[in-house]
Design a protein around this motif. Structure first.
Motif, PDB file in Angstrom:
ATOM      1  N   PHE A 132     -11.880  14.453  36.503  1.00  9.36           N
ATOM      2  CA  PHE A 132     -10.818  14.733  37.465  1.00  9.36           C
ATOM      3  C   PHE A 132     -11.135  14.110  38.826  1.00  9.36           C
ATOM      4  CE2 PHE A 132     -11.116  18.625  34.742  1.00  9.36           C
ATOM      5  CZ  PHE A 132      -9.974  18.386  33.999  1.00  9.36           C
ATOM      6  N   ILE A 136      -8.884  17.299  43.246  1.00  4.70           N
ATOM      7  CA  ILE A 136      -8.450  18.332  42.309  1.00  4.70           C
ATOM      8  C   ILE A 136      -9.553  19.354  42.078  1.00  4.70           C
ATOM      9  CG2 ILE A 136      -7.962  18.724  39.859  1.00  4.70           C
ATOM     10  CD1 ILE A 136      -6.089  16.430  39.880  1.00  4.70           C
ATOM     11  N   THR A 140      -9.619  24.005  41.881  1.00  4.19           N
ATOM     12  CA  THR A 140      -9.698  24.610  40.557  1.00  4.19           C
ATOM     13  C   THR A 140     -10.980  25.407  40.338  1.00  4.19           C
ATOM     14  OG1 THR A 140     -10.566  22.523  39.697  1.00  4.19           O
ATOM     15  CG2 THR A 140      -8.195  22.913  39.462  1.00  4.19           C
ATOM     16  N   PRO A 150      -7.010  21.944  35.909  1.00  7.47           N
ATOM     17  CA  PRO A 150      -5.786  21.350  36.433  1.00  7.47           C
ATOM     18  C   PRO A 150      -4.928  20.787  35.309  1.00  7.47           C
ATOM     19  CG  PRO A 150      -7.593  19.822  36.691  1.00  7.47           C
ATOM     20  CD  PRO A 150      -8.183  21.085  36.129  1.00  7.47           C
ATOM     21  N   ALA A 153      -0.554  17.261  38.688  1.00  4.79           N
ATOM     22  CA  ALA A 153      -0.738  17.475  40.122  1.00  4.79           C
ATOM     23  C   ALA A 153       0.567  17.240  40.865  1.00  4.79           C
ATOM     24  CB  ALA A 153      -1.824  16.544  40.661  1.00  4.79           C
ATOM     25  N   GLY A 320      -1.356  21.473  42.625  1.00  6.48           N
ATOM     26  CA  GLY A 320      -0.988  21.270  41.234  1.00  6.48           C
ATOM     27  C   GLY A 320      -0.954  22.535  40.411  1.00  6.48           C
ATOM     28  N   THR A 343      -5.069  19.717  29.303  1.00  4.98           N
ATOM     29  CA  THR A 343      -5.695  19.283  30.554  1.00  4.98           C
ATOM     30  C   THR A 343      -6.567  18.041  30.428  1.00  4.98           C
ATOM     31  OG1 THR A 343      -7.595  20.770  30.240  1.00  4.98           O
ATOM     32  CG2 THR A 343      -5.697  21.632  31.461  1.00  4.98           C
ATOM     33  N   SER A 353       3.928  13.899  32.232  1.00  3.20           N
ATOM     34  CA  SER A 353       4.175  13.208  33.498  1.00  3.20           C
ATOM     35  C   SER A 353       5.436  12.359  33.439  1.00  3.20           C
ATOM     36  CB  SER A 353       2.971  12.328  33.860  1.00  3.20           C
ATOM     37  OG  SER A 353       3.238  11.575  35.024  1.00  3.20           O
ATOM     38  N   ASN A 358       5.534  14.603  37.261  1.00  2.86           N
ATOM     39  CA  ASN A 358       4.381  15.099  37.999  1.00  2.86           C
ATOM     40  C   ASN A 358       3.257  14.085  37.858  1.00  2.86           C
ATOM     41  OD1 ASN A 358       4.797  18.645  37.175  1.00  2.86           O
ATOM     42  ND2 ASN A 358       5.814  17.383  38.698  1.00  2.86           N
ATOM     43  N   SER A 361      -3.353  14.415  36.079  1.00  8.06           N
ATOM     44  CA  SER A 361      -4.485  15.012  36.787  1.00  8.06           C
ATOM     45  C   SER A 361      -5.847  14.547  36.298  1.00  8.06           C
ATOM     46  CB  SER A 361      -4.405  16.542  36.692  1.00  8.06           C
ATOM     47  OG  SER A 361      -4.056  16.963  35.395  1.00  8.06           O
ATOM     48  N   THR A 362      -5.897  13.574  35.393  1.00  8.19           N
ATOM     49  CA  THR A 362      -7.182  13.010  34.993  1.00  8.19           C
ATOM     50  C   THR A 362      -7.186  11.515  35.296  1.00  8.19           C
ATOM     51  OG1 THR A 362      -6.569  12.400  32.718  1.00  8.19           O
ATOM     52  CG2 THR A 362      -7.357  14.668  33.087  1.00  8.19           C
ATOM     53  N   PHE A 384      -1.619  10.028  46.078  1.00  7.26           N
ATOM     54  CA  PHE A 384      -2.635  10.787  45.354  1.00  7.26           C
ATOM     55  C   PHE A 384      -4.000  10.100  45.444  1.00  7.26           C
ATOM     56  CE2 PHE A 384      -4.744  12.088  41.331  1.00  7.26           C
ATOM     57  CZ  PHE A 384      -4.708  13.457  41.504  1.00  7.26           C
TER      58      PHE A 384
END
Length: 441
Positions: A132, A136, A140, A150, A153, A320, A343, A353, A358, A361-362, A384
């Motif tokens: 991540f 982020i 978390t 997460p 995000a 997120g 995740t 996404s 969105n 998140s990785t 981001f």
């Protein structure tokens, strides 16, 4: 993804903290995968409710079913944090729960509302720090405990209506934003606002200080957790700018105009209707515009920054969705397989996404060639990745701190608190007194 300040959740968390503080759950040995493939049904609660969100989730869960055919997921939509909290308190939690409220992560971890996922990560040989992005990781976990993961995000930027902009480029500084706002605002013969260039007040949808503070690089807390609001001059700079622009447009006129708006999450959002030329919003607005107002010709850009901080242009606020295994889950190992899939699986994250717009998140999902990167969405991917973008690190009183500053800012904008220095000093005092009570309790 709809980001809402969960005041009701905060109340529930405070109660649960009193009931569970100091009660640690001793982790049992965690296997990397379920030791049995016997059929099992797990309960999954989430907060998504829009049609496009639900379809995206159904498609993603279908992918999970193909990979883990012995696990059936019974998904329940439109769940709020207080429902999760009450279920944990009552001893009947779901196996997996998703929350939009990153503000509550510290309480989730401290009060053991969600289980510590570090043993699961270790068993699955997942290196969270390299999987991540760093920003982020800050929201978390709390005090070394990662009780949530997460799952996508949120990134905040500026949306602008190209027709209403009348050829003007999106502003890069607060001065440019103020000047353009005045230039583009249209009033009727009585002085009522018909079209606003921009609504500067903090009560305007996503204009909460949590999101706008990044425009000036404002700090929330000191290293010891105490409030930095009164001592950081950037908050005064931001609120002075907002007040001057509010006064120029007329606070009463702005409030009358704002109160005429439809629901933020509906097709009646004023940006959809061409009533505001520029608005701060999250990346999800791209999907909502495509669904609710495809005729609107719009663009996206980073939020403007303080005039003396041009190097920070391109930054934004990042938060997120988080997901975890509540304390008392009946099928924890199967639950972990779902959490891990949602995740860490690149295709699952990219599918979500692309559907609900969105930010993945990785790092592998961000680099996936399957990720749709149209210009308006690319803006948020760039924000981001910007090193000046910030989040709100987990804090035990996060919701309370935000609520305290928000209430003060409303008084300031309305002219009910003429001394800004005294007002911000009172914010510090209120937040720090709460911190002492929390630490002592």
């Amino acid at each position: 993804m709809k980001r809402l300040l969960a005041i009701t959740a905060a109340a529930g968390l405070a109660l649960l903290t009193a009931c569970t503080a100091g009660t640690e759950v001793s982790p049992t040995k965690i296997e990397a995968s379920p030791t049995s493939h016997d059929p099992v049904t797990i309960e999954f609660w989430h907060g998504f409710s829009a049609d496009n969100e639900l379809k995206a989730f159904a498609d993603t869960l279908a992918g999970f079913k193909q990979k883990y055919p012995w696990i059936t997921v019974n998904a329940t939509k439109a769940i709020q944090d207080d429902q999760i909290l009450q279920a944990v308190r009552g001893g009947n939690p779901p196996d997996v729960a998703l929350s939009f409220t990153t503000d509550s992560v510290a309480q989730f971890c401290k009060a053991n509302i969600f289980q510590d996922l570090n043993p699961y990560l270790a068993a699955s040989k997942i290196q969270a720090d390299t999987l991540f992005p760093k920003v982020i990781a800050e929201y978390t976990q709390y005090q070394g405990k990662r009780c949530v993961m997460p799952m996508l995000a949120d990134t905040y930027g500026l949306y602008y209506n190209k027709k209403l902009m009348k050829g003007n480029q999106p502003p890069k500084t607060l001065t440019e934003l103020a000047e353009l706002t005045k230039k583009l605002t249209v009033k009727d013969a009585q002085g009522n606002i018909k079209v606003a260039g921009f609504v500067p007040t903090s009560q305007m949808y996503e204009n909460a200080p949590l999101h706008t503070g990044v425009m000036v690089g404002a700090k929330w807390t000191n290293p010891d957790g105490t409030s930095a609001v009164g001592s950081d001059p950037q908050w005064k700079k931001l609120m002075t700018w907002q007040k001057e622009l509010t006064d120029a447009l007329g606070y009463d006129k702005l409030e009358k105009f704002r109160k005429s708006f439809g629901d933020e999450w509906s097709a009646d959002n004023p940006f959809n209707k061409g009533k505001v030329a520029m608005a701060i919003d999250g990346e999800w607005r791209n999907a909502m515009l495509a669904a609710d107002a495809p005729e609107v010709d719009y663009g996206t850009a980073p939020m403007p920054v303080a005039d003396d901080q041009p190097e920070r242009y391109g930054a934004g606020f990042i938060a997120g969705t988080v997901i975890g295994i509540p304390r008392g889950a009946k099928h924890a190992e199967a639950a972990w397989e779902l959490v891990k899939y949602l995740t860490t699986d690149t295709d699952a994250l990219v599918t979500l996404s692309n559907a609900i717009r969105n930010v993945p998140s990785t790092l592998p999902a961000l680099q996936s060639p399957k990720l749709k990167k149209d210009p308006n969405f690319q803006t948020f991917l760039d924000i981001f990745a910007n090193p000046n973008s910030t989040t709100l690190p987990a804090h035990i009183n996060s919701v309370f701190n935000q609520q305290t500053l928000s209430e003060a800012q409303i008084k300031w904008e309305a002219g009910r608190a003429p001394d800004l220095n005294a007002l911000l000093a009172e914010v510090d005092k209120t937040i720090n007194e709460k911190l002492k009570l929390t630490a002592g309790g």
